[in-house]
Design a protein around this motif. Structure first.
Motif, PDB file in Angstrom:
ATOM      1  N   TRP A   1       0.836  -1.203   0.000  1.00 39.93           N
ATOM      2  CA  TRP A   1       0.000   0.000   0.000  1.00 39.93           C
ATOM      3  C   TRP A   1       0.872   1.255   0.000  1.00 39.93           C
ATOM      4  CZ3 TRP A   1      -4.685   1.562  -1.001  1.00 39.93           C
ATOM      5  CH2 TRP A   1      -5.102   2.809  -0.560  1.00 39.93           C
ATOM      6  N   GLU A   2       1.894   1.279   0.857  1.00 37.93           N
ATOM      7  CA  GLU A   2       2.785   2.433   0.939  1.00 37.93           C
ATOM      8  C   GLU A   2       3.522   2.655  -0.374  1.00 37.93           C
ATOM      9  OE1 GLU A   2       6.419   2.423   1.178  1.00 37.93           O
ATOM     10  OE2 GLU A   2       6.409   4.572   1.454  1.00 37.93           O
ATOM     11  N   LEU A   3       3.973   1.576  -0.996  1.00 40.01           N
ATOM     12  CA  LEU A   3       4.661   1.700  -2.282  1.00 40.01           C
ATOM     13  C   LEU A   3       3.711   2.235  -3.344  1.00 40.01           C
ATOM     14  CD1 LEU A   3       7.163   1.274  -4.034  1.00 40.01           C
ATOM     15  CD2 LEU A   3       6.363  -1.073  -4.432  1.00 40.01           C
TER      16      LEU A   3
ATOM     17  N   GLN B   1       3.928   7.948 -10.978  1.00 40.35           N
ATOM     18  CA  GLN B   1       4.914   7.235 -11.784  1.00 40.35           C
ATOM     19  C   GLN B   1       4.246   6.105 -12.557  1.00 40.35           C
ATOM     20  OE1 GLN B   1       7.837   8.570 -11.871  1.00 40.35           O
ATOM     21  NE2 GLN B   1       7.437   9.959 -10.176  1.00 40.35           N
ATOM     22  N   PHE B   2       3.649   6.411 -13.663  1.00 40.47           N
ATOM     23  CA  PHE B   2       2.972   5.362 -14.422  1.00 40.47           C
ATOM     24  C   PHE B   2       3.264   5.485 -15.902  1.00 40.47           C
ATOM     25  CE2 PHE B   2       0.026   8.854 -13.683  1.00 40.47           C
ATOM     26  CZ  PHE B   2      -0.352   9.188 -14.959  1.00 40.47           C
ATOM     27  N   ARG B   3       3.048   4.416 -16.606  1.00 44.35           N
ATOM     28  CA  ARG B   3       3.178   4.373 -18.068  1.00 44.35           C
ATOM     29  C   ARG B   3       1.784   4.466 -18.655  1.00 44.35           C
ATOM     30  NH1 ARG B   3       8.400   4.811 -20.054  1.00 44.35           N
ATOM     31  NH2 ARG B   3       9.765   3.826 -18.542  1.00 44.35           N
ATOM     32  N   ALA B   4       1.633   5.317 -19.636  1.00 54.03           N
ATOM     33  CA  ALA B   4       0.313   5.502 -20.227  1.00 54.03           C
ATOM     34  C   ALA B   4       0.406   5.509 -21.749  1.00 54.03           C
ATOM     35  CB  ALA B   4      -0.296   6.811 -19.746  1.00 54.03           C
ATOM     36  N   ILE B   5      -0.682   5.137 -22.347  1.00 56.22           N
ATOM     37  CA  ILE B   5      -0.857   5.229 -23.787  1.00 56.22           C
ATOM     38  C   ILE B   5      -2.124   6.031 -24.016  1.00 56.22           C
ATOM     39  CG2 ILE B   5       0.333   3.053 -24.271  1.00 56.22           C
ATOM     40  CD1 ILE B   5      -2.442   1.759 -24.580  1.00 56.22           C
ATOM     41  N   PRO B   6      -2.344   6.556 -25.190  1.00 55.35           N
ATOM     42  CA  PRO B   6      -3.589   7.280 -25.412  1.00 55.35           C
ATOM     43  C   PRO B   6      -4.790   6.379 -25.082  1.00 55.35           C
ATOM     44  CG  PRO B   6      -2.087   7.647 -27.244  1.00 55.35           C
ATOM     45  CD  PRO B   6      -1.465   6.606 -26.366  1.00 55.35           C
TER      46      PRO B   6
ATOM     47  N   THR C   1      11.348   1.700 -13.559  1.00 55.69           N
ATOM     48  CA  THR C   1      12.597   2.389 -13.228  1.00 55.69           C
ATOM     49  C   THR C   1      12.365   3.397 -12.112  1.00 55.69           C
ATOM     50  OG1 THR C   1      13.316   2.139 -15.515  1.00 55.69           O
ATOM     51  CG2 THR C   1      14.506   3.737 -14.170  1.00 55.69           C
ATOM     52  N   ALA C   2      11.302   4.176 -12.224  1.00 52.84           N
ATOM     53  CA  ALA C   2      10.970   5.139 -11.178  1.00 52.84           C
ATOM     54  C   ALA C   2      10.568   4.420  -9.890  1.00 52.84           C
ATOM     55  CB  ALA C   2       9.845   6.054 -11.648  1.00 52.84           C
ATOM     56  N   ALA C   3       9.847   3.311 -10.008  1.00 49.86           N
ATOM     57  CA  ALA C   3       9.419   2.553  -8.833  1.00 49.86           C
ATOM     58  C   ALA C   3      10.631   2.042  -8.049  1.00 49.86           C
ATOM     59  CB  ALA C   3       8.535   1.387  -9.243  1.00 49.86           C
ATOM     60  N   LEU C   4      11.604   1.499  -8.747  1.00 46.96           N
ATOM     61  CA  LEU C   4      12.801   0.998  -8.067  1.00 46.96           C
ATOM     62  C   LEU C   4      13.603   2.135  -7.446  1.00 46.96           C
ATOM     63  CD1 LEU C   4      13.908  -1.758 -10.577  1.00 46.96           C
ATOM     64  CD2 LEU C   4      12.910  -2.082  -8.305  1.00 46.96           C
ATOM     65  N   ALA C   5      13.677   3.268  -8.131  1.00 46.65           N
ATOM     66  CA  ALA C   5      14.401   4.421  -7.587  1.00 46.65           C
ATOM     67  C   ALA C   5      13.732   4.925  -6.312  1.00 46.65           C
ATOM     68  CB  ALA C   5      14.475   5.530  -8.621  1.00 46.65           C
ATOM     69  N   VAL C   6      12.411   4.978  -6.301  1.00 41.92           N
ATOM     70  CA  VAL C   6      11.677   5.427  -5.115  1.00 41.92           C
ATOM     71  C   VAL C   6      11.902   4.445  -3.975  1.00 41.92           C
ATOM     72  CG1 VAL C   6       9.363   5.699  -4.131  1.00 41.92           C
ATOM     73  CG2 VAL C   6       9.921   6.759  -6.315  1.00 41.92           C
TER      74      VAL C   6
ATOM     75  N   LEU D   1      14.327   2.161  -3.550  1.00 44.87           N
ATOM     76  CA  LEU D   1      15.707   2.123  -3.105  1.00 44.87           C
ATOM     77  C   LEU D   1      16.046   3.348  -2.271  1.00 44.87           C
ATOM     78  CD1 LEU D   1      17.477   0.677  -6.256  1.00 44.87           C
ATOM     79  CD2 LEU D   1      17.030  -0.483  -4.081  1.00 44.87           C
ATOM     80  N   LYS D   2      15.493   4.498  -2.618  1.00 42.09           N
ATOM     81  CA  LYS D   2      15.727   5.712  -1.859  1.00 42.09           C
ATOM     82  C   LYS D   2      15.166   5.563  -0.445  1.00 42.09           C
ATOM     83  CE  LYS D   2      14.937  10.659  -1.965  1.00 42.09           C
ATOM     84  NZ  LYS D   2      14.279  11.771  -2.660  1.00 42.09           N
ATOM     85  N   ARG D   3      14.016   4.908  -0.313  1.00 49.44           N
ATOM     86  CA  ARG D   3      13.399   4.709   0.998  1.00 49.44           C
ATOM     87  C   ARG D   3      14.192   3.710   1.845  1.00 49.44           C
ATOM     88  NH1 ARG D   3       7.999   6.518   1.634  1.00 49.44           N
ATOM     89  NH2 ARG D   3       7.309   7.565  -0.242  1.00 49.44           N
ATOM     90  N   TRP D   4      14.851   2.746   1.209  1.00 50.46           N
ATOM     91  CA  TRP D   4      15.622   1.747   1.940  1.00 50.46           C
ATOM     92  C   TRP D   4      16.968   2.299   2.414  1.00 50.46           C
ATOM     93  CZ3 TRP D   4      14.699  -2.858  -1.857  1.00 50.46           C
ATOM     94  CH2 TRP D   4      13.451  -3.411  -1.593  1.00 50.46           C
ATOM     95  N   ALA D   5      17.457   3.319   1.737  1.00 52.89           N
ATOM     96  CA  ALA D   5      18.797   3.845   2.051  1.00 52.89           C
ATOM     97  C   ALA D   5      18.848   4.544   3.392  1.00 52.89           C
ATOM     98  CB  ALA D   5      19.249   4.802   0.957  1.00 52.89           C
TER      99      ALA D   5
END
Length: 66
Positions: A32-34, A41-46, A55-60, A62-66
């Motif tokens: 839920w927190e993630l 941070q989502f991918r969209a199409i028309p 990529t953004a999900a892992l960066a977010v 990993l930043k929280r784990w640091a």
């Protein structure tokens, strides 16, 4: 819907969405927190959203784990 949905209730009802959909385990709270931290941070199409930007999900995360 939303956070104020139950504000008009006198007492919790048996079908209260705030209780029915509440995460009940530690792992569920983590998911839920993630999900909440990735709202933009989502991918969209028309015409719709197709998933999260991993990529953004892992960066977010990993930043929280640091």
């Amino acid at each position: 819907g939303g956070e104020g949905y139950c504000a008009g209730c006198v007492k919790p009802c048996p079908a209260c969405p705030a209780d029915l959909h509440r995460p009940r385990t530690f792992e569920a709270w983590q998911v839920w927190e993630l999900g909440q931290s990735l709202r933009g941070q989502f991918r969209a199409i028309p015409g719709g959203v197709v998933g999260w930007d991993i990529t953004a999900a892992l960066a977010v995360k990993l930043k929280r784990w640091a």
